[in-house]
Design a protein around this motif. Structure first.
Motif, PDB file in Angstrom:
ATOM      1  N   UNK A 230       0.643  -1.216  -0.024  1.00  0.00           N
ATOM      2  CA  UNK A 230      -0.024   0.039   0.042  1.00  0.00           C
ATOM      3  C   UNK A 230       0.939   1.271   0.058  1.00  0.00           C
ATOM      4  N   UNK A 231       2.074   1.232   0.660  1.00  0.00           N
ATOM      5  CA  UNK A 231       2.986   2.263   0.457  1.00  0.00           C
ATOM      6  C   UNK A 231       3.306   2.622  -0.797  1.00  0.00           C
ATOM      7  N   UNK A 232       3.454   1.477  -1.773  1.00  0.00           N
ATOM      8  CA  UNK A 232       4.002   1.694  -3.029  1.00  0.00           C
ATOM      9  C   UNK A 232       2.934   2.422  -3.939  1.00  0.00           C
ATOM     10  N   UNK A 233       1.535   2.060  -3.475  1.00  0.00           N
ATOM     11  CA  UNK A 233       0.520   2.533  -4.053  1.00  0.00           C
ATOM     12  C   UNK A 233       0.147   3.967  -3.854  1.00  0.00           C
ATOM     13  N   UNK A 234       0.495   4.343  -2.656  1.00  0.00           N
ATOM     14  CA  UNK A 234       0.595   5.619  -2.125  1.00  0.00           C
ATOM     15  C   UNK A 234       1.664   6.672  -2.909  1.00  0.00           C
ATOM     16  N   UNK A 235       2.835   5.926  -3.191  1.00  0.00           N
ATOM     17  CA  UNK A 235       3.936   6.468  -3.857  1.00  0.00           C
ATOM     18  C   UNK A 235       3.415   6.887  -5.233  1.00  0.00           C
ATOM     19  N   UNK A 236       2.656   5.995  -5.922  1.00  0.00           N
ATOM     20  CA  UNK A 236       2.411   6.038  -7.219  1.00  0.00           C
ATOM     21  C   UNK A 236       1.104   7.270  -7.270  1.00  0.00           C
ATOM     22  N   UNK A 237       0.176   7.179  -6.311  1.00  0.00           N
ATOM     23  CA  UNK A 237      -0.854   8.114  -6.269  1.00  0.00           C
ATOM     24  C   UNK A 237      -0.432   9.534  -6.082  1.00  0.00           C
ATOM     25  N   UNK A 238       0.986   9.823  -5.374  1.00  0.00           N
ATOM     26  CA  UNK A 238       1.372  11.019  -5.257  1.00  0.00           C
ATOM     27  C   UNK A 238       1.990  11.678  -6.370  1.00  0.00           C
TER      28      UNK A 238
END
Length: 478
Positions: A230-238
């Motif tokens: 989920x942290x990688x997903x957050x990186x992508x969404x940022x």
């Protein structure tokens, strides 16, 4: 187009998927859909206005050969059957050998990584253009997870994907779980990959679960989604607002409330990252396999998947991840000014991929530069996956053979590389057993003979045929 939030449709959870709240679209494995006939569940979803996207696993666009026209036609037919807005596949190779290498064609039954080299990129780009010309809708390609790295790679993952998009205009399916897997197993930084790839080309995003064991990440698609993913997903969404995000689950399916909890956690992650933008929490590469918060979330449950899609070896892994082999530079390296003629390029790629696949499935020595221990783990994992998938496509075999099925199949797989699909593999396995007078129990042998005749017709091959096949297998691995 905006897809929204989706979930992978699988026959085992078809009823659950229909009841999950807030599902805008689903993705189904293309090869599991029969041409001209849709499962009732998918028909009902389409009637409700739910978009269905076919996700292919067998084209092997990263392979040395040009895409098979029959496979392309099948994928196109499924796109039209589903009225899909796009189709997706993988940046991977799944078979090698054949006339180009004057050797038998070998099937991996698995998505294997292509080397990030200019040669492999030239081949991939031409294959992608051929596929795009054959499909009625746009194509998006997924980054895959891998246990091992190719030696002497010339580009990073982000550079490789950016160049692919620049040359072909293909869309990207970014799997954030695969980015995390490659961080743990190959030492690659997900944030660096996201910085380098053209995020505006993303068609949608995959999120999937896995588990860490002995310092190695198992991309199982059979465990809950964890905080590092989920942290990688957050990186992508940022960096970008992806048109769609989809939760994948391929085995050990949890209750509906657990799937709903994982979907809620995904939505919450996207919302928080959108608000914080550049201040979203940085991906720290935490290896703790903490399941996401949500109703009924469970930890560590499940076994390795046996479906066609996941890329999770299940044996014991090396205790430390391999060192990254791709360059760390953020600027794209200069393209060689004089590329080799296409046939020469394909020949080189074919030779390299065939040597690797022979080591993985035919007992040949590891090619120079590869981590032999990791290739050994991958090889055992491929055999285990074959055993699992054959047990699913031919459930009568483990029923007839009982507790001896797995041991017998693994012994067979160690001698016989797969040269066709899993159903052909099941028939070949039964043929070998019957040709050597097995199983020992007469009643079981009669049942196995009837099963084989019902599906293949004729008589099982005799000992002479079996010896010839054994010699052929030895030649492949020699």
């Amino acid at each position: 187009m905006r897809l929204g939030t989706g979930v992978g449709w699988r026959p085992e959870i078809a009823d659950v998927v229909e009841t999950l709240p807030g599902i805008d679209w689903v993705e189904t494995v293309a090869e599991n859909i029969c041409a001209g006939h849709l499962p009732d569940s998918l028909l009902r979803l389409r009637e409700r206005g739910v978009t269905v996207v076919p996700h292919g696993v067998s084209l092997g666009l990263g392979g040395a050969e040009r895409p098979d026209p029959g496979r392309l036609a099948d994928l196109a037919a499924r796109a039209e059957l589903l009225a899909a807005p796009l189709v997706t596949e993988h940046i991977a190779f799944v078979r090698a050998g054949g006339p180009r290498t004057a050797s038998p064609t070998l099937e991996a039954g698995h998505l294997l990584p292509v080397p990030r080299t200019w040669d492999a990129l030239d081949v991939l780009c031409e294959n992608v253009r051929i596929a795009q010309d054959s499909l009625p809708v746009p194509l998006a390609l997924e980054n895959i997870a891998a246990l091992f790295s190719w030696p002497d790679e010339e580009l990073t993952e982000g550079q490789f994907l950016a160049e692919l998009v620049e040359r072909t205009g293909v869309r990207l399916l970014i799997d954030v779980a695969n980015l995390h897997t490659n961080h743990v197993n190959r030492g690659e930084d997900p944030a660096a990959a996201l910085d380098e790839l053209p995020v505006e080309a993303i068609a949608y995003v995959h999120v999937a679960g896995g588990v860490e064991k002995d310092g190695v990440w198992h991309d199982t698609h059979a465990h809950p989604v964890t905080r590092p993913v989920l942290d990688v997903l957050a990186e992508l969404r940022s960096r970008v607002d992806p048109p769609g995000v989809l939760l994948e689950r391929d085995d050990d399916f949890p209750p509906a409330e657990e799937l709903a909890g994982e979907l809620a956690a995904i939505r919450a992650t996207l919302d928080r990252a959108a608000v914080r933008g550049a201040d979203a929490p940085a991906y720290a590469g935490d290896l703790a396999s903490r399941p996401v918060a949500g109703p009924g979330a469970h930890a560590g449950k499940g076994t390795s998947p046996t479906s066609a899609h996941p890329s999770a070896p299940t044996d014991a892994r090396p205790s430390a991840p391999a060192s990254p082999s791709a360059p760390a530079a953020s600027s794209a390296p200069a393209r060689p000014s004089a590329p080799a003629p296409p046939d020469s390029v394909r020949d080189r790629v074919a030779a390299a991929q065939t040597a690797l696949l022979r080591a993985l499935v035919a007992g040949a020595p590891a090619p120079p530069g590869f981590d032999e221990r990791r290739l050994g783990v991958q090889s055992r994992a491929l055999s285990a996956k074959r055993a699992g998938v054959v047990a699913k496509v031919a459930p009568e075999l483990p029923e007839i053979l009982g507790s001896g099925y797995r041991e017998a199949f693994l012994a067979y797989a160690g001698r016989r590389p797969m040269s066709g699909g899993y159903r052909r593999d099941a028939l070949d396995f039964a043929e070998e057993l019957l040709s050597t007078g097995r199983p020992a129990d007469r009643a079981a042998r009669r049942r196995l003979t009837r099963w084989w005749k019902d599906r293949a017709g004729g008589r099982p091959p005799g000992r002479t045929t079996l010896l010839l096949r054994a010699a052929r297998a030895a030649l492949v691995g020699g």
